[in-house]
Every structure is written in C-alpha cells, then in structure tokens.
Design a protein around this motif. Structure first.
Motif, PDB file in Angstrom:
ATOM      1  N   GLU A  95       0.819  -1.210   0.000  1.00  0.00           N
ATOM      2  CA  GLU A  95       0.000   0.000   0.000  1.00  0.00           C
ATOM      3  C   GLU A  95       0.858   1.268   0.000  1.00  0.00           C
ATOM      4  OE1 GLU A  95      -3.603   0.508   0.169  1.00  0.00           O
ATOM      5  OE2 GLU A  95      -3.407  -1.485  -0.719  1.00  0.00           O
ATOM      6  N   GLY A 147       3.595   1.085  -3.258  1.00  0.00           N
ATOM      7  CA  GLY A 147       2.965   1.282  -4.557  1.00  0.00           C
ATOM      8  C   GLY A 147       3.775   0.682  -5.695  1.00  0.00           C
ATOM      9  N   ASP A 184       6.032  10.202  -3.103  1.00  0.00           N
ATOM     10  CA  ASP A 184       4.996   9.192  -3.360  1.00  0.00           C
ATOM     11  C   ASP A 184       4.747   8.341  -2.124  1.00  0.00           C
ATOM     12  OD1 ASP A 184       4.664  10.062  -5.948  1.00  0.00           O
ATOM     13  OD2 ASP A 184       5.973   8.527  -6.825  1.00  0.00           O
ATOM     14  N   ASN A 220       1.167   8.024  -0.323  1.00  0.00           N
ATOM     15  CA  ASN A 220       0.542   6.714  -0.126  1.00  0.00           C
ATOM     16  C   ASN A 220       0.273   6.444   1.352  1.00  0.00           C
ATOM     17  OD1 ASN A 220       0.713   6.283  -2.875  1.00  0.00           O
ATOM     18  ND2 ASN A 220       2.527   4.970  -2.765  1.00  0.00           N
ATOM     19  N   ARG A 273      -2.832   8.338   2.395  1.00  0.00           N
ATOM     20  CA  ARG A 273      -4.068   7.693   1.935  1.00  0.00           C
ATOM     21  C   ARG A 273      -4.399   6.474   2.791  1.00  0.00           C
ATOM     22  NH1 ARG A 273      -2.398   9.487  -3.301  1.00  0.00           N
ATOM     23  NH2 ARG A 273      -1.005   7.695  -3.567  1.00  0.00           N
TER      24      ARG A 273
END
Length: 320
Positions: A55, A58, A181, A185, A188
C-alpha cells in the motif's frame, strides 16, 4: 476523528526514530539503483507487513512475503532459499515476536536494511489470564511473544496507523527519489485506517454484551481500543491447548456475561471452539486475526476482512 490525532506527537516521533534506527546503512545507492529507476526489493515477513509494504510502496516496490497464503505464520519454517533472500533484499519489514524462525533468520543474515514494526508503536501484555503450564511453558511463551508482550498490533487500526507512518518514513529514507509518493501513499492508507477506526467506534458503541470468546487471544488491542473484553480459550499461541480448568471458567464467563458466540479463525483448528460451543449452547463464527489471506477469507485484503470482523462482532455482541 483523525487517527493521527490519537497518536501523541512525542510518541509518534519516538516510534519513527526507532524505526529509522533499525533501518541502518540504507541509502539511495543501497536501494534499487539509487536513482529511482528500479523497484525496491522488499521482503515482508507475513501478510500484515506485506499489506503495508504494498500500500505504501505502490509501484516503486516489488514485495515478496516469507509466509505463503494458508500457512499459519506462528509455526513458519524458512527454506534455505528464503533465508538467502534476506541478505539480498533492499528492505525487510517484519514484526519481531510473532515468528521466531523469521526473527532468528534476520538476526543471522546480517541484513542491515530492516524495520521491525514492533518498534514503531508500543506493545502491551494481553492474554495472560490463559497462560499456564497446562498448555505452554514460560520459555515457549517468551519465545512466541517477547516475554509476555502481545505482538498482534495490526488488529487495532490506530496502532496499525502508527506503524504505517513509520514504514512510510523509513521507505522514504531508503528510496529518497520516491519519497513524495511514499508520503502520499501513507497519507491515503492512514485515512482509510481512520475510517475503519470510526466504523468500529460507532458500530460497537452500544451492545448487549461487551464480552467475546475466541480460540486465539489475538484481539487484545482491538478489545482494549473499543471497550470490549476478550476471553481466550488459548493464549496468544493459536495452537495452544487450554486446561480443563480454563474450559470450565469460560463456561461460567459466557453465562455470567451473556456471551453468545465462540469465535475461531481460518488458519487454525476449530475443534476446541466447536466443542466449547456445543457444551455451552453457544454459536460459532469466524473472527479473523488476519495473519494471512486465503480463498476462505471473508474479504480480499486487510480492510475488507476487518470490516467483516466488525460485522461478526456486532452480531455476537448484540449491537444496537
């Protein structure tokens, strides 16, 4: 409610610092090709660590798990090939105290780029009420759970979010080219865990009983988070055999607290749960400790199975 607000700032910073200390010797030149052109080779010990790595990592990571679907992780024995893969990994994510074979292999591998999820949050003792010489020696207990500390932190969405924060920070350090990134991630995933936490708080706020029985005392953190009482047939070891005295105690506990259900899990035997349920007139159902995802799991990933667990608890506890 935001999960981040449930984590004291000093505790969160300290946890991340511990995780980064564990991730020694890892730099952009050590990770993949050091310029962001290749995937980070990540080894995860078992499913809850695999889920975090995938997760948060990514498209920038290639994740391999040491524990195949359907294998009870507590009893995992590693092959020579798996042990060898540890030395070649760019990043290893594991949870010390849940898999003795993995802990030993990592310690002996000399791998530098390792993160122990247990150092990214605080561990507590759960399940002590069922520990006895009848089913496990003190040495076995210490080997399994770190001298009495319960390693099942992923079953508490808030603690799992703390671990996710630390993993995100350590991945950013391991692979600086993709740090932005990894942070996005992580944000999120933490938001999803926040939503899950809110669902549990709301769904379990008002119930007929607050007590549930389970074969595997893996739900201590979850019970503590939402004001429930876990009564385990066995301790934190899912294969441990309960004593006759413990079975008798559970019969009284079920009657006194209005318990309706004996929970068992998908990766261990349900024999004891069904025997107890038959003797006490209780129902049986699955409460998944999420140590692995299989075709029989009630969901395709961590979030879906946790939602299924919530529904099972609501039914068993008489949620209003």
């Amino acid at each position: 409610m935001n999960v981040r607000r449930l984590i004291p700032a000093t505790a969160a910073l300290g946890a991340v610092a511990l995780g980064l200390t564990a991730l020694t010797g890892c730099s952009g030149s050590d990770a993949a090709d050091g310029s962001g052109g290749g995937e980070l080779d990540v080894v995860a010990s078992f499913y809850p660590m695999e889920f975090l790595a995938e997760e948060i990592g990514g498209t920038h990571v290639s994740v391999t798990t040491l524990t195949k679907p359907g294998v009870e992780p507590h009893d995992l024995e590693l092959s020579p090939r798996q042990i060898g893969s540890l030395g070649d990994a760019d990043y290893i994510l594991y949870l010390k105290g849940i898999q003795p074979a993995v802990d030993d292999a990592i310690a002996q591998s000399g791998a530098k780029n390792t993160v122990d999820a247990a150092e990214l949050t605080s561990l507590e003792a759960h399940g002590a009420e069922v520990d006895s010489p009848d089913h496990a020696s003190s040495d076995e207990h210490e080997e399994h759970d770190g001298a009495g500390l319960d390693p099942h932190i992923w079953l508490d969405p808030v603690k799992y979010a703390e671990v996710a924060e630390g993993v995100g920070t350590s991945l950013a350090k391991a692979d600086p080219a993709h740090a932005a990134d990894y942070r996005a991630n992580t944000d999120r995933l933490v938001e999803k865990l926040n939503t899950l936490n809110t669902a549990y708080e709301t769904g379990l706020k008002s119930t007929t009983t607050r007590t549930f029985l389970t074969t595997h005392s893996a739900f201590g953190y979850l019970a503590e988070r939402y004001g429930l009482t876990q009564e385990g047939i066995a301790g934190v070891d899912p294969e441990a055999e309960p004593s006759p005295a413990r079975i008798k105690d559970l019969q009284h506990i079920a009657e006194e607290n209005g318990a309706t259900t004996v929970f068992f899990e998908t990766l261990a035997s349900d024999k004891t749960a069904k025997t107890l349920a038959k003797d006490t007139g209780l129902r049986t159902d699955v409460l998944d400790p999420l140590e692995g995802i299989t075709d029989s799991s009630k969901g395709d990933d961590y979030l879906q199975v946790m939602e299924s667990n919530l529904g099972a608890l609501q039914k068993a506890l008489g949620a209003k």
